[in-house]
Design a protein around this motif. Structure first.
Motif, PDB file in Angstrom:
ATOM      1  N   GLU A   1       0.845  -1.195   0.000  1.00 53.13           N
ATOM      2  CA  GLU A   1       0.000   0.000   0.000  1.00 53.13           C
ATOM      3  C   GLU A   1       0.876   1.240   0.000  1.00 53.13           C
ATOM      4  OE1 GLU A   1      -3.319   1.901   3.056  1.00 53.13           O
ATOM      5  OE2 GLU A   1      -3.083  -0.278   2.926  1.00 53.13           O
TER       6      GLU A   1
ATOM      7  N   SER B   1       0.403   5.732   0.283  1.00 54.78           N
ATOM      8  CA  SER B   1      -0.409   6.945   0.379  1.00 54.78           C
ATOM      9  C   SER B   1       0.485   8.116   0.751  1.00 54.78           C
ATOM     10  CB  SER B   1      -1.520   6.785   1.420  1.00 54.78           C
ATOM     11  OG  SER B   1      -0.983   6.582   2.704  1.00 54.78           O
TER      12      SER B   1
ATOM     13  N   ASN C   1      -4.828   6.699  -1.996  1.00 57.48           N
ATOM     14  CA  ASN C   1      -4.261   5.424  -1.576  1.00 57.48           C
ATOM     15  C   ASN C   1      -4.063   4.503  -2.770  1.00 57.48           C
ATOM     16  OD1 ASN C   1      -4.450   5.342   1.611  1.00 57.48           O
ATOM     17  ND2 ASN C   1      -6.339   6.279   0.878  1.00 57.48           N
TER      18      ASN C   1
ATOM     19  N   LYS D   1      -3.155   0.351  -3.435  1.00 58.46           N
ATOM     20  CA  LYS D   1      -3.043  -0.950  -2.789  1.00 58.46           C
ATOM     21  C   LYS D   1      -2.756  -2.018  -3.840  1.00 58.46           C
ATOM     22  CE  LYS D   1      -6.177   0.246   0.990  1.00 58.46           C
ATOM     23  NZ  LYS D   1      -7.427  -0.096   1.714  1.00 58.46           N
TER      24      LYS D   1
END
Length: 802
Positions: free
Chosen positions: A206, A208, A775, A777
């Protein structure tokens, strides 16, 4: 019969061999020591107790079917030597090799230059040792669960110890994509069964802006047949290490629960401007411990009772925005926590519940919750419509008792100001005397300790509400129904204030509704199993009046004249009530609606009847309702608006198109509030959807400020193919008068790659929530047991970009 014949032929064959010479040519078909044999040629040496077979060999023994070019059977030691294109099959597994030595009594052996396959799980090696019915030891082996060649992924290891239906233990495991090595592990355990089992899941990745790059390693724990858990550690480069737990349990076929929690000592949150604005100089940039709890429980009990629980809590009000897929309530005004017990009998309902709310509208993420109002407890009893003796009269009863409570004061100290355009704004008293006082960390709320009935709002107390109803249904001819009702309502209040703490309200309500139903059948009416459609048109009129009304004069109901209260059955308690003369009561039940109201409506329905095999299936494929009300109580007003908004509800559910739309046209303001969704789809799962949400703030008697509106367009689509699934959505803010920045409020897309071999899914998710972070992922899902993973459902988009 057939089995007896085989036995007889086998006995004759053995007898001929026994009386013949020591070594002689054999018949091409035989059964020796329970082994059924077929080959082009067979030779048996009775002295050595050995048989040699050659050419198109077929051997059947203990559920195994063996093929080979050449074979030698050692009957004394019960062993088989198989040569050339060897294949051993049973109901679950296949063994293939150039040469196989098999102890068929112990089901052990050695396979040279071959493989073992169970479903799509395959082990390949130059030397494979069969150590039991389903266990193997392989040197210099390759393992995969892919059906393609070369396999999409595989693990090679110096040693593999495998138990089909159990686990594979691989030493010096190297993961390969195709022929390319990716990474090495000293030891790896992978499952070889479709049953739930404990073990490490594939890592997730992930990224961000606020959290940085993150990698997580989940562990699945199969606690029992009815419960399991996922334990996960996630390491953020900017936030720190986070621990996560999800526990799932099944109490019965219809009862289950799910508990999730997480905790992190968040270093990135310490630098958040929204937080530091409300912290002292010593507290700023200090990391905080953050957590969340999400729990849902549903349990059907033996006494017709149902126990429900829903818990949603977080350490701070910013948490749902930073981690929206954990609390699942980003954008809500409150976090609701509720526990209840209900019991439904054939004609009665009992319930007790308690609701705790966390106010999420504060500017300070660490603000207290003293101002939130909770319902604890709330008791309900309902008697459904029931006949009175042998008559046509029906009666029903509703009883509700609720306690409204909170940790802070029993009332809100309020003040008010008038804007330049004459609008009255009420807001809590504060040291800055500002409606936006919560945005300023230097402003504090003021409690003067004295309840002022002219301005202050009562927020806590107890309410008991009872409503018996008498009904007499009348049928006038074919399709015409009348339903007169007479109900009495009595409501008692007890407020937690010293001044005038008790209040009672009583009234009678009469209601007369008439409905006329017209219908027609379309389609093939001759064939008994033909698809048919029923179209129904049902106009209806409902008149509601309060012939008697008694209510104590009390500030809880506001300071305005009751006759002027703009309450109809479509009005709800909203933020605008705070500035009105009628105040904000506890909820909808404190309002007196439909005092002299006539409602006109017409309903159109289309129902389809089709046959699935020998069973008829009914479904409503079209629904349209139009309704408008006339309020006679508006006649005495200076700025009267007796006609309500025109409400239209459209619901269409066909195989390839669906739509659900609600429109409210306000004739005096000449605007329409809309909420509409249209979806086009096919059987492959591909779809295109458009959604409109347009809402104006409507104040009776006042023109609408069209610039102050919500107008969002949401577009989403999904594409499904053999090797790739794509789906995405974005929300576009079309209010050009207010938006100055990015018009795309939120967006999300999901790409799911399905490489050949049905053994792997690669899922990529990229999303941005409204006002939040972006974000990315990445998730790999391997199939270790030969059971293909299900692709992500289109409903997964609802978790992202909201």
């Amino acid at each position: 019969m057939f089995q007896n014949l085989i036995t007889l032929l086998s006995a004759l064959f053995i007898l001929l061999l026994a009386v013949g010479p020591a070594a002689d040519a054999a018949e091409p078909t035989a059964k020796i020591h329970g082994i059924l044999i077929n080959a082009d040629s067979m030779y048996r040496d009775t002295e050595k107790e050995m048989a040699e077979l050659e050419g198109n060999i077929q051997i059947v023994f203990q559920g195994q079917h063996i093929k080979a070019d050449r074979a030698r059977i050692h009957l004394r030691v019960r062993q088989l030597e198989l040569f050339g294109n060897v294949e051993i099959m049973d109901s679950k597994n296949t063994i293939v090799g150039d040469r196989i030595f098999l102890d068929y009594d112990n089901n052990t052996g050695i396979i040279h230059n071959g493989y073992v396959q169970s479903g799509s799980v395959m082990f390949t090696g130059s030397l494979l040792q069969k150590t039991g019915d389903s266990s193997y030891l392989v040197n210099s082996a390759d393992y995969t669960a892919c059906t393609n060649c070369p396999s999409t992924w595989s693990f090679s290891g110096t040693t593999v110890r495998a138990e089909l239906g159990g686990y594979a233990y691989i030493k010096n495991a190297v993961l390969r994509f195709g022929h390319v090595p990716v990474f090495w592990l000293p030891y790896l355990i992978v499952p070889l069964k479709s049953d739930r089992q404990s073990g490490l899941l594939t890592p997730n990745f992930e990224s961000s802006e606020k959290g940085g790059f993150a990698i997580s390693q989940p562990y699945f724990w199969a606690i029992s047949r009815s419960s399991d858990a996922t334990i996960e550690l996630k390491d953020y480069s900017k936030r720190g290490l986070k621990s996560l737990l999800e526990y799932r349990y099944l109490l019965s076929d219809t009862s289950a629960g799910n508990f999730s929690t997480g905790m992190i000592y968040d270093e990135a949150f310490a630098e958040d401007p929204r937080l530091n604005r409300f912290r002292t100089a010593e507290q700023k940039n200090e990391p905080l411990q953050r957590w969340f709890i999400l729990y849902n429980h549903y349990n059907e009990l033996p006494d017709e009772g149902i126990h429900r629980a829903s818990i949603n809590l977080a350490s701070d009000l910013q948490y749902p925005k930073d981690f929206p897929t954990e609390t699942l309530n980003h954008g809500d005004s409150a976090m609701e926590n509720r526990v209840s017990y209900t019991r439904n009998l054939s004609d009665q309902h009992y319930s007790i519940d308690a609701s705790y709310y966390v106010n999420m509208l504060h500017a300070d993420p660490l603000a207290g919750n003293n101002d939130a109002v909770h319902r604890a407890p709330e008791l309900r009893f309902s008697q459904s419509q029931k006949s009175i003796g042998e008559s046509n009269f029906l009666y029903s009863v509703d009883l509700n008792l609720v306690n409204f409570t909170r940790a802070g004061n029993a009332y809100d100290d309020m003040t008010e100001t008038t804007t330049s355009d004459g609008a009255v704004i009420r807001f809590p008293k504060n040291t800055c005397n500002s409606p936006n006082w919560e945005d300023d960390p230097n402003c504090e709320r003021v409690y003067d300790g004295s309840y002022d009935p002219a301005t202050d709002f009562i927020r806590t107390g107890q309410r008991m509400d009872v409503r018996p109803t008498l009904i007499y249904p009348v049928k006038l001819g074919e399709g015409l129904d009348l339903l007169p009702k007479l109900s009495y309502r009595e409501t008692h209040y007890n407020f937690n204030i010293d001044e005038d703490p008790y209040l009672v309200r009583r009234y009678l309500r009469t209601e007369l509704s008439g409905r006329f139903n017209l219908s027609r059948i379309y389609g093939d009416t001759v064939s008994s199993k033909a698809t048919r459609y029923k179209h129904e048109i049902a106009p209806e009129i409902t008149y509601t009046r309060l012939p008697w009304f008694s209510q104590d004069n009390h500030p809880f109901f506001g300071t305005g004249n009751l006759v002027d209260a703009p309450y109809s059955s479509r009005d709800s308690v909203n933020d605008l009530d705070i500035g009105s003369d009628f105040g904000a009561q506890f909820d909808y039940n404190d309002r007196v609606y439909d005092r002299n109201l006539m409602t006109f409506a017409v309903v159109n329905k289309i129902t389809e009847k089709r046959w699935i095999s020998d069973r008829p299936e009914y479904r409503q494929i079209g629904y349209l309702k139009l309704a408008q009300s006339y309020d006679a109580t508006q006649e005495g007003k200076i700025a009267k608006e007796p006609w309500s908004d025109i409400n239209a509800t459209l619901d269409v559910r066909l195989d390839s198109i669906q739509t659900y739309s609600i429109f409210n046209y306000f004739p005096y303001q000449n605007v329409t509030n809309s909420s509409s969704r249209v979806r086009l789809m096919n059987n492959a799962g591909q779809f295109v959807q458009a959604q409109l949400t347009r809402q104006y703030k409507i104040t009776p008697g006042q023109p609408v400020n069209t610039t102050n509106r919500q107008e969002d367009y949401t577009f989403s689509a999904g594409f499904v193919s053999k090797y790739l699934n794509l789906m995405g959505k974005f929300v576009y803010d079309a209010n050009f008068n207010q938006v100055r920045g990015d018009r795309v409020k939120s967006w999300a897309y999901i790409a799911q790659f399905k490489p050949p071999g049905d053994c792997m899914l690669i899922t990529f998710i990229h999303d941005k929530v409204s006002g939040g972070d972006t974000n990315l992922k990445l998730n790999f899902e391997f199939t270790f047991d030969g059971v293909q993973k299900a692709p992500i459902a289109p409903e997964a988009l609802d978790l992202y970009g909201f």
